[in-house]
Design a protein around this motif. Sequence first.
Motif, PDB file in Angstrom:
ATOM      1  N   VAL A  81      54.098  36.090  23.384  1.00 20.98           N
ATOM      2  CA  VAL A  81      53.749  35.181  22.025  1.00 20.98           C
ATOM      3  C   VAL A  81      53.732  33.584  23.121  1.00 20.98           C
ATOM      4  O   VAL A  81      53.171  32.966  23.141  1.00 20.98           O
ATOM      5  CB  VAL A  81      54.773  34.378  21.428  1.00 20.98           C
ATOM      6  N   GLY A  82      55.176  33.872  24.287  1.00 16.94           N
ATOM      7  CA  GLY A  82      55.025  31.947  24.700  1.00 16.94           C
ATOM      8  C   GLY A  82      54.366  32.095  25.461  1.00 16.94           C
ATOM      9  O   GLY A  82      52.950  30.629  26.343  1.00 16.94           O
ATOM     10  N   PRO A  83      53.669  33.090  27.350  1.00 17.11           N
ATOM     11  CA  PRO A  83      52.601  32.811  27.374  1.00 17.11           C
ATOM     12  C   PRO A  83      50.866  32.425  27.060  1.00 17.11           C
ATOM     13  O   PRO A  83      49.942  32.199  27.399  1.00 17.11           O
ATOM     14  CB  PRO A  83      52.265  34.847  28.539  1.00 17.11           C
ATOM     15  N   ALA A  84      50.915  32.688  25.894  1.00 17.93           N
ATOM     16  CA  ALA A  84      49.863  32.942  24.967  1.00 17.93           C
ATOM     17  C   ALA A  84      49.889  31.459  24.415  1.00 17.93           C
ATOM     18  O   ALA A  84      48.737  31.185  24.887  1.00 17.93           O
ATOM     19  CB  ALA A  84      49.775  34.231  23.760  1.00 17.93           C
ATOM     20  N   ALA A  85      51.282  30.938  24.228  1.00 14.95           N
ATOM     21  CA  ALA A  85      50.952  29.808  23.574  1.00 14.95           C
ATOM     22  C   ALA A  85      50.904  28.656  24.755  1.00 14.95           C
ATOM     23  O   ALA A  85      50.523  27.957  24.529  1.00 14.95           O
ATOM     24  CB  ALA A  85      52.569  29.354  22.982  1.00 14.95           C
ATOM     25  N   LEU A  86      51.115  28.920  26.406  1.00 12.76           N
ATOM     26  CA  LEU A  86      50.648  27.950  27.161  1.00 12.76           C
ATOM     27  C   LEU A  86      49.888  28.399  26.929  1.00 12.76           C
ATOM     28  O   LEU A  86      48.725  27.498  27.741  1.00 12.76           O
ATOM     29  CB  LEU A  86      52.220  29.144  28.355  1.00 12.76           C
ATOM     30  N   VAL A  87      49.026  29.216  27.466  1.00 10.32           N
ATOM     31  CA  VAL A  87      47.422  29.469  27.781  1.00 10.32           C
ATOM     32  C   VAL A  87      46.785  28.799  26.801  1.00 10.32           C
ATOM     33  O   VAL A  87      45.499  27.605  27.536  1.00 10.32           O
ATOM     34  CB  VAL A  87      47.123  31.081  28.224  1.00 10.32           C
ATOM     35  N   ALA A  88      46.513  29.352  25.315  1.00 12.89           N
ATOM     36  CA  ALA A  88      46.039  28.352  24.481  1.00 12.89           C
ATOM     37  C   ALA A  88      46.254  26.786  24.176  1.00 12.89           C
ATOM     38  O   ALA A  88      45.232  26.212  24.410  1.00 12.89           O
ATOM     39  CB  ALA A  88      46.450  28.742  23.592  1.00 12.89           C
ATOM     40  N   ALA A  89      47.491  26.233  24.651  1.00  8.97           N
ATOM     41  CA  ALA A  89      47.730  24.641  25.103  1.00  8.97           C
ATOM     42  C   ALA A  89      46.963  24.022  26.147  1.00  8.97           C
ATOM     43  O   ALA A  89      46.250  22.879  26.253  1.00  8.97           O
ATOM     44  CB  ALA A  89      49.286  24.726  25.216  1.00  8.97           C
ATOM     45  N   ILE A  90      46.973  24.397  26.601  1.00  5.46           N
ATOM     46  CA  ILE A  90      46.211  24.388  28.494  1.00  5.46           C
ATOM     47  C   ILE A  90      44.255  24.437  28.033  1.00  5.46           C
ATOM     48  O   ILE A  90      43.990  23.066  28.095  1.00  5.46           O
ATOM     49  CB  ILE A  90      46.092  25.261  29.340  1.00  5.46           C
ATOM     50  N   ALA A  91      44.406  25.257  27.946  1.00  4.12           N
ATOM     51  CA  ALA A  91      43.035  25.236  27.046  1.00  4.12           C
ATOM     52  C   ALA A  91      42.247  24.520  26.089  1.00  4.12           C
ATOM     53  O   ALA A  91      41.572  23.488  26.355  1.00  4.12           O
ATOM     54  CB  ALA A  91      42.458  27.243  26.623  1.00  4.12           C
ATOM     55  N   VAL A  92      43.019  24.207  24.952  1.00  2.00           N
ATOM     56  CA  VAL A  92      42.807  23.136  24.563  1.00  2.00           C
ATOM     57  C   VAL A  92      42.940  22.001  24.758  1.00  2.00           C
ATOM     58  O   VAL A  92      42.080  21.058  24.220  1.00  2.00           O
ATOM     59  CB  VAL A  92      43.807  23.455  22.967  1.00  2.00           C
ATOM     60  N   SER A  93      43.878  21.158  25.732  1.00  2.00           N
ATOM     61  CA  SER A  93      44.536  20.136  25.812  1.00  2.00           C
ATOM     62  C   SER A  93      42.854  19.296  27.177  1.00  2.00           C
ATOM     63  O   SER A  93      42.661  18.628  26.939  1.00  2.00           O
ATOM     64  CB  SER A  93      45.548  19.706  26.602  1.00  2.00           C
ATOM     65  N   PHE A  94      42.708  20.299  27.784  1.00  2.00           N
ATOM     66  CA  PHE A  94      42.021  20.427  28.866  1.00  2.00           C
ATOM     67  C   PHE A  94      40.498  20.329  28.036  1.00  2.00           C
ATOM     68  O   PHE A  94      40.142  19.169  28.567  1.00  2.00           O
ATOM     69  CB  PHE A  94      41.250  21.988  29.504  1.00  2.00           C
ATOM     70  N   THR A  95      40.199  20.564  26.760  1.00  2.00           N
ATOM     71  CA  THR A  95      38.924  20.633  26.184  1.00  2.00           C
ATOM     72  C   THR A  95      38.709  19.241  25.646  1.00  2.00           C
ATOM     73  O   THR A  95      38.213  18.302  25.588  1.00  2.00           O
ATOM     74  CB  THR A  95      38.678  22.179  25.544  1.00  2.00           C
ATOM     75  N   LEU A  96      40.220  18.657  25.515  1.00  2.00           N
ATOM     76  CA  LEU A  96      40.163  17.894  24.401  1.00  2.00           C
ATOM     77  C   LEU A  96      39.652  16.432  25.031  1.00  2.00           C
ATOM     78  O   LEU A  96      39.880  15.640  24.658  1.00  2.00           O
ATOM     79  CB  LEU A  96      41.059  17.455  23.987  1.00  2.00           C
ATOM     80  N   GLY A  97      40.513  16.510  26.432  1.00  2.00           N
ATOM     81  CA  GLY A  97      40.784  15.460  27.364  1.00  2.00           C
ATOM     82  C   GLY A  97      39.004  15.189  28.110  1.00  2.00           C
ATOM     83  O   GLY A  97      38.814  14.507  27.707  1.00  2.00           O
ATOM     84  N   ALA A  98      38.041  16.226  28.356  1.00  2.00           N
ATOM     85  CA  ALA A  98      37.549  15.763  28.573  1.00  2.00           C
ATOM     86  C   ALA A  98      36.490  15.867  27.637  1.00  2.00           C
ATOM     87  O   ALA A  98      35.495  15.179  27.483  1.00  2.00           O
ATOM     88  CB  ALA A  98      36.462  17.450  29.279  1.00  2.00           C
ATOM     89  N   TRP A  99      36.306  16.054  26.414  1.00  2.00           N
ATOM     90  CA  TRP A  99      35.724  15.527  25.602  1.00  2.00           C
ATOM     91  C   TRP A  99      35.939  13.997  25.202  1.00  2.00           C
ATOM     92  O   TRP A  99      35.395  12.879  25.088  1.00  2.00           O
ATOM     93  CB  TRP A  99      36.069  16.300  23.984  1.00  2.00           C
ATOM     94  N   LEU A 100      37.253  13.240  25.234  1.00  2.00           N
ATOM     95  CA  LEU A 100      37.767  12.281  24.731  1.00  2.00           C
ATOM     96  C   LEU A 100      36.826  11.207  25.839  1.00  2.00           C
ATOM     97  O   LEU A 100      36.737  10.257  25.669  1.00  2.00           O
ATOM     98  CB  LEU A 100      39.209  12.351  25.131  1.00  2.00           C
ATOM     99  N   ALA A 101      37.388  11.918  27.049  1.00  2.00           N
ATOM    100  CA  ALA A 101      36.596  10.916  28.488  1.00  2.00           C
ATOM    101  C   ALA A 101      35.473  10.564  28.338  1.00  2.00           C
ATOM    102  O   ALA A 101      34.503   9.664  28.453  1.00  2.00           O
ATOM    103  CB  ALA A 101      37.282  12.095  29.145  1.00  2.00           C
ATOM    104  N   THR A 102      34.354  12.004  27.817  1.00  2.00           N
ATOM    105  CA  THR A 102      32.608  11.231  27.273  1.00  2.00           C
ATOM    106  C   THR A 102      32.811  10.319  26.734  1.00  2.00           C
ATOM    107  O   THR A 102      31.759   8.816  26.461  1.00  2.00           O
ATOM    108  CB  THR A 102      32.417  12.490  27.580  1.00  2.00           C
ATOM    109  N   ARG A 103      33.937   9.922  25.144  1.00  2.00           N
ATOM    110  CA  ARG A 103      33.323   8.610  24.526  1.00  2.00           C
ATOM    111  C   ARG A 103      34.311   7.390  24.917  1.00  2.00           C
ATOM    112  O   ARG A 103      34.359   6.537  23.770  1.00  2.00           O
ATOM    113  CB  ARG A 103      34.231   9.225  23.307  1.00  2.00           C
TER     114      ARG A 103
END
Length: 228
Positions: A81-103
Amino acid sequence: MKRAADLFDAPAKERVRAAVAAAEQTTSCELVPVVATSSGRYDRAEDVVGLWLACGAAVVVWLLWPHAVASGDWDAPAAWVGPAALVAAIAVSFTLGAWLATRIGWLRRPFIPADQAADEVNAAARRAFFDRRVHHTGGATGVLFYVSLYEHRAAVLADRAVVEALGEGFTCEVCAVLTKGLKDGAPADALCAAIAEAARRLAPVLPRAEDDRDELSNALVLLEEPGR
């Protein structure tokens, strides 16, 4: 990020159009003002913003997630569960950051190299020079005034007859007038001043002929999408 359409209201656009019309009464040159919201997409800068946000999220998850399980605790989460949460946090945060930067333009601005911004503006100005048919006047006397708001850069391009008559320094000198006005914070005034300065220099060497006709529109061109 300021949009070209928001910065130039109807009275401002009319002032620029009138400045072009007045200038073309004194010279055979065709003057075309173009203002772009942005000249480039800067996808790499958006990815860098996403990467920084992903790194921050990874650190937060790593610090908050329990790394040890107390003896006798049968309610502890499974080891995966720990590694899965880490991977999920990285993926979601990267997508959110790139999306925010476009706007949100200021988010990606620190990650755009100055030479890349200059190259994008110069390339976009050259595209506008051809797309707006500034290069296609009968006497090769077109002059483009190009302003890119996001990059805070401007360019002035001239066709063959203008360069032959006044030299390469003409565009640099007119561009200096344009950038000074933009630095003062009045884009419409800056364009009008640059157009008037160009006409002052062009009129003695390329005067308006009696049979001269208006080949290109005098209206200010606003570009909202890079490359459009």
